[in-house]
Design an enzyme around this catalytic site. Structure first.
Site, PDB file in Angstrom:
ATOM      1  CG  ASP A  99      -0.310   0.085   2.856  1.00 34.58           C
ATOM      2  OD1 ASP A  99       0.858  -0.342   2.281  1.00 34.58           O
ATOM      3  OD2 ASP A  99      -0.779  -0.124   4.011  1.00 34.58           O
ATOM      4  CG  HIS A 100       3.209   2.125   2.745  1.00 31.21           C
ATOM      5  ND1 HIS A 100       2.280   1.557   3.639  1.00 31.21           N
ATOM      6  CD2 HIS A 100       3.251   3.668   4.671  1.00 31.21           C
ATOM      7  CE1 HIS A 100       2.082   2.065   5.148  1.00 31.21           C
ATOM      8  NE2 HIS A 100       2.608   3.292   5.275  1.00 31.21           N
TER       9      HIS A 100
ATOM     10  CG  ASP B  95       1.719   1.184   9.521  1.00 32.20           C
ATOM     11  OD1 ASP B  95       2.787   2.086   9.031  1.00 32.20           O
ATOM     12  OD2 ASP B  95       1.329   2.157  10.182  1.00 32.20           O
TER      13      ASP B  95
ATOM     14  NE  ARG C  32       2.721   9.424  12.291  1.00 34.79           N
ATOM     15  CZ  ARG C  32       2.774   8.216  12.430  1.00 34.79           C
ATOM     16  NH1 ARG C  32       4.061   7.123  10.980  1.00 34.79           N
ATOM     17  NH2 ARG C  32       3.048   7.994  13.284  1.00 34.79           N
TER      18      ARG C  32
ATOM     19  CB  SER D 230       7.285   6.265  10.764  1.00 36.67           C
ATOM     20  OG  SER D 230       7.310   4.908  10.671  1.00 36.67           O
TER      21      SER D 230
ATOM     22  NE  ARG E 169       9.491   5.836   8.494  1.00 39.81           N
ATOM     23  CZ  ARG E 169       9.115   7.417   7.932  1.00 39.81           C
ATOM     24  NH1 ARG E 169       9.980   8.624   7.771  1.00 39.81           N
ATOM     25  NH2 ARG E 169       7.482   7.534   6.855  1.00 39.81           N
TER      26      ARG E 169
HETATM   27  C1  MIC Z   1       3.792   6.213   8.298  1.00 42.53           C
HETATM   28  O1  MIC Z   1       2.487   6.800   9.192  1.00 42.53           O
HETATM   29  O2  MIC Z   1       4.798   6.849   8.655  1.00 42.53           O
HETATM   30  C2  MIC Z   1       3.943   4.895   7.781  1.00 42.53           C
HETATM   31  C3  MIC Z   1       4.856   5.224   6.314  1.00 42.53           C
HETATM   32  O3  MIC Z   1       2.808   4.405   7.423  1.00 42.53           O
HETATM   33  C4  MIC Z   1       4.403   4.013   8.892  1.00 42.53           C
HETATM   34  C5  MIC Z   1       5.608   3.551   8.913  1.00 42.53           C
HETATM   35  C6  MIC Z   1       6.542   3.744   8.123  1.00 42.53           C
HETATM   36  O4  MIC Z   1       7.478   4.025   7.829  1.00 42.53           O
HETATM   37  O5  MIC Z   1       6.652   2.816   6.726  1.00 42.53           O
HETATM   38  C7  MIC Z   1       4.392   4.291   9.861  1.00 42.53           C
HETATM   39  O6  MIC Z   1       3.334   4.817  10.769  1.00 42.53           O
HETATM   40  O7  MIC Z   1       4.669   3.271  10.755  1.00 42.53           O
HETATM   41 FE1  SF4 Z   2      -0.827   4.419   4.935  1.00 42.65          FE
HETATM   42 FE2  SF4 Z   2       0.166   5.004   7.920  1.00 42.65          FE
HETATM   43 FE3  SF4 Z   2      -0.715   7.139   6.080  1.00 42.65          FE
HETATM   44 FE4  SF4 Z   2      -1.766   5.029   7.000  1.00 42.65          FE
HETATM   45  S1  SF4 Z   2      -0.787   6.637   8.215  1.00 42.65           S
HETATM   46  S2  SF4 Z   2      -1.971   6.047   5.051  1.00 42.65           S
HETATM   47  S3  SF4 Z   2      -0.643   3.958   7.213  1.00 42.65           S
HETATM   48  S4  SF4 Z   2       0.780   6.245   5.356  1.00 42.65           S
END
Ligand code: MIC
Ligand code: SF4
Length: 763
Positions: A102-103, A167, A455, A650, A652
């Site tokens: 999805d990312h 995540d 975010r 995140s 990550r």
């Molecule tokens: C996000 O919303 O920042 C992400 C991308 O979903 C991350 C995960 C990632 O960095 O791959 C998260 O929230 O953990």
């Molecule tokens: Fe994807 Fe993270 Fe955004 Fe949710 S907050 S849509 S999991 S990148």
């Protein structure tokens, strides 16, 4: 239950097993704790690794081993998680696990072209994830199937369960009454390898919701309000448990959205008790069997009545919100906790010089584009069409899943958005994670966008540091995109239509669940092979996207001496600052390549500049990753210093692995975000906090750092560090840590994975 559905027998047996053990475990816990229990405690105690209830764990302090029921991973983090799992020496995952693509899907022209382009651009990674999943018994959701959290809510989340996911928004599943927690890949490896998973027993925050949402207010406003109250740090180390009549009046996806953004207040997770709306959602998503099982243990799937009657006695903190009085909110810019009621936005924007002309309105992100959200937002779009209004801002939508998209399309909702010239992007994260080819972003102009994402950190959606991103509900995104004006308050203000008349938008309406039921043709799921032993996972040695992992070196048993300060980060330093997403997502499976983004967004405390630090060997200023590589090549260890809530955002683990890979030995900060601190520990790093916060100010650009007593590294015992300045003077600084015996073992071994491998090799 449809046997071809992704919800396999494996799962239903697992859920039965949880509900079978739950009553006895809850009873035992109630008697050792000696008082009524919150829902969070019931779930935590049910999932104790050894099943033994014991005297109350010290909330916020005791490390406890748990046995989560399942694991979910998204493509951007699954690569690293699975590269690690491949080294763990196992044939198959020990608990039901899924991977979701999805990312890595760009939002540019609209779903059909974008998806094709992304399949070409990231095919190697998707194929890798598919074949690893197939080999190790992991369910695979292909690109376009949907956003991990919406898909999990639709298929896997269940009341009273415990899951972890790579995540931070895994917490979304709290909307169905789970304890669902975001972790780094190394934690997921523990659970998939059949080992215990460790967490500090959380503190508990109770949020009592009274009244009912009405008018323009939506579930999103509950969490926007809570974020304003608790700020980005206020939930740290805590589970937020929602209860009260107001909670029961919310839809399940609305609950998911509230839990989801609990990540933005640092909460370990959030949850809601099982109730009628959760039951309705389970039945609507083809899981009546789960609802029936849950009904048998219904009293255990919510907090005890005494707890909710006198919450102050049972929670560490209680917040009360009356939904009758809650106003729609808009949070931002640059941080999700800056909460402004819609009625005050114009004045706030003017006072702060935020551009009020809105360039884009975006609906999407996790469950913020559920069926209910699309229904309510489309009711606004429909009024615009009917009343002769057009959107002044560009308008884009990422549906939450293919099931949501298909159903919304069948019911005419997507058509309404299209009538308003909205772009329908792929069922994926898209702009929410910077996968957005926004025209003109490179000009870095000051501008405003509004979205329903979680975010809004600097540069997150489009890479432009001057984009002011505001977070609000999907229906408010629609209204503001139509008005093109950040200060527009649909409750009081009118708009001018194509005939020059003043028209008003009525409050949104929309079904919680589709009246005709959900439908989908291809949900995008691929079940794994029952025997994957013959499947070979190929990682090309010259790949730019994937790289097999080489183990990190164990600790040599000596004090670290002669280390150089790599960067003293100033102010907010989220994982987006440490390991930026957007274009860098393409290197998430290649540690060496992605390390070139290490800390490039962090602000150097000495110059207030980004990605420019002093190389103490040459005296020259250079990029952070290049400087770190020079220290590494010279065999000089380095350390990173940071401010409060370091690593916020995140899950990550790249934000921990990159500095580790580049030779950073320790990260010394005022405070950490939970997941990042664990990620550092897992990767064999020292994550330390200043015993005296003001010592942060003593650290100078040319410092050389010596550890004095690392050889005595022990739980509960602070470490002593000497910061030697260039004038020969030095400051001795005490650093606290939260390592327990086992975690010190990870540090000594070089990483937690090194220990797992050593264990597997013994067998
Ligand atoms: C996000 O919303 O920042 C992400 C991308 O979903 C991350 C995960 C990632 O960095 O791959 C998260 O929230 O953990
Ligand atoms: Fe994807 Fe993270 Fe955004 Fe949710 S907050 S849509 S999991 S990148």
């Amino acid at each position: 239950m449809n046997l071809n559905s992704p919800f396999m027998a494996f799962d239903i047996e697992m859920i039965k097993a949880v509900y079978d053990k739950m009553p006895a475990r809850v009873e035992a816990a109630r008697s050792v704790v000696g008082k009524p229990l919150t829902l969070s405690e019931k779930i935590l105690y049910t999932h104790l690794w050894d099943g033994e209830a014991r005297e109350a764990f010290e909330r916020g302090n005791s490390y406890v081993d748990f046995a989560p029921d399942r694991v979910a991973m998204q493509d951007a983090t699954a690569q690293m998680a699975l590269l690690q799992f491949m080294q763990a020496g196992k044939d198959k995952v020990a608990v039901p696990s899924t991977a979701h693509c999805d990312h890595l899907i760009l939002a540019k022209e609209g779903a059909s072209n974008d998806l094709k382009d992304s399949l070409t651009a990231s095919g190697e990674v998707f194929n890798f994830l598919e074949s690893v999943s197939n080999k190790y018994g992991i369910g695979f959701w292909k690109p376009g199937a949907g956003i991990i959290h919406q898909v999990v809510l639709e298929n896997y989340a269940f009341p009273g369960g415990m899951m972890i996911g790579t995540d931070s928004h895994t917490v979304n599943a709290g909307g169905l009454g789970m304890v669902a927690i975001g972790v780094g890949g190394a934690d997921a490896v523990d659970v998939m390898a059949g080992m215990a998973w460790e967490l500090k027993f959380p503190k508990l925050i109770g949020v009592k919701l009274t009244g009912r949402l009405n008018g323009w207010t939506s579930a999103k406003d509950v969490i926007l309000k809570v974020a304003g109250i608790l700020t980005v740090k206020g939930g740290t180390g805590a589970i937020v448990e929602y209860f009260g009549d107001g909670a029961e009046s919310l839809s399940a996806t609305g609950k998911g959205t509230i839990c989801n953004m609990g990540a933005e207040i640092g909460a370990t997770t959030s949850t809601f008790g099982y109730d009628d709306s959760i039951e309705r959602y389970l039945r609507a998503t083809d899981r009546s069997d789960v609802a029936d099982l849950a009904n048998n243990v219904r009293t255990h799937l919510t907090g005890d009545a005494e707890v909710y009657a006198n919450p102050e006695q049972y929670f560490d903190q209680v917040i009360e919100i009356n939904l009758d009085e809650l106003e729609p909110h808009i949070n931002g810019p640059f941080t999700p906790d800056r909460a402004t009621p819609v009625s005050k936005m114009r004045a706030e924007a003017e006072a702060n010089d935020w551009p009020t002309k809105v360039e884009w309105g975006l609906i999407g992100s996790c469950t913020n584009s559920s069926y209910e959200d699309l229904a309510r937002a489309s009711s606004i779009a429909k009024q615009a069409v009917d009343k002769g209004l057009k959107t002044k801002a560009d308008f884009g939508i990422n549906p939450g899943s293919e099931q949501v998209r298909y159903t919304a399309d069948r019911d005419g909702l997507i058509g309404i958005f299209e009538d308003l010239d909205a772009k329908i992007f792929t069922n994926a994260c898209g702009p929410c994670i910077g996968q957005w080819a926004r025209t003109g972003a490179d000009k870095q102009e000051k501008n405003t966008i509004i979205h329903s994402f979680n975010r809004n950190f600097s540069k997150r959606a489009d890479g432009n540091p001057n984009t002011h991103a505001f977070v609000t509900s999907p229906e408010m995104v629609a209204a503001i995109a139509i008005s093109g004006d950040l200060g527009f308050n649909p409750i009081t203000d009118t708009l001018t239509n194509d005939k020059g008349e003043q028209v008003k938008l009525e409050a949104p309406v929309g079904d919680e669940l589709p009246a005709k039921g959900f439908a989908v043709e291809d949900n995008g799921y691929k079940a794994p092979a029952s025997d994957g032993s013959g499947i070979e996972v190929v990682v090309k040695s010259d790949s730019k996207r994937l790289q097999l992992l080489a183990p990190f070196q164990p600790w040599d048993g000596k004090n670290i001496t002669g280390a150089k300060l790599l960067i003293k980060a100033f102010g907010k330093c989220t994982t987006d600052h440490i390991s930026m997403a957007g274009p860098w997502l393409r290197f998430r499976g290649h540690l060496d390549n992605i390390s070139d983004n290490c800390l490039i967004g962090a602000i150097n405390a000495f110059s207030q500049e980004t990605n420019k630090v002093k190389n103490q060997l040459s005296g020259e200023f250079g990029a952070v990753p290049a400087t770190a590589r020079q220290y590494k090549a010279a065999g000089v260890p380095s350390i990173v210093v940071g401010d409060h809530n370091y690593g916020e955002g995140s899950s990550r683990e790249h934000a921990a692995m990159e500095p580790r890979f580049l030779g950073v030995k320790a990260v010394l900060v005022k405070s950490f975000a939970r997941i990042h601190e664990t990620n550092l520990k897992k990767q064999g790093m020292l994550g330390l906090t200043f015993a005296t916060e003001a010592d942060y100010d003593k650290i100078q650009e040319d410092d050389t750092i010596n550890f004095v007593d690392l050889i005595d590294f022990a739980p509960g015992k602070p470490l002593t560090l000497e910061f030697v300045h260039t004038d020969g003077s030095k400051d001795t600084i005490m650093a606290n840590h939260t390592y327990n015996e086992a975690q010190i073992g990870w540090f000594k071994a070089g990483s937690a994975l090194n220990l797992i491998k050593a264990e597997a090799a013994k067998k």
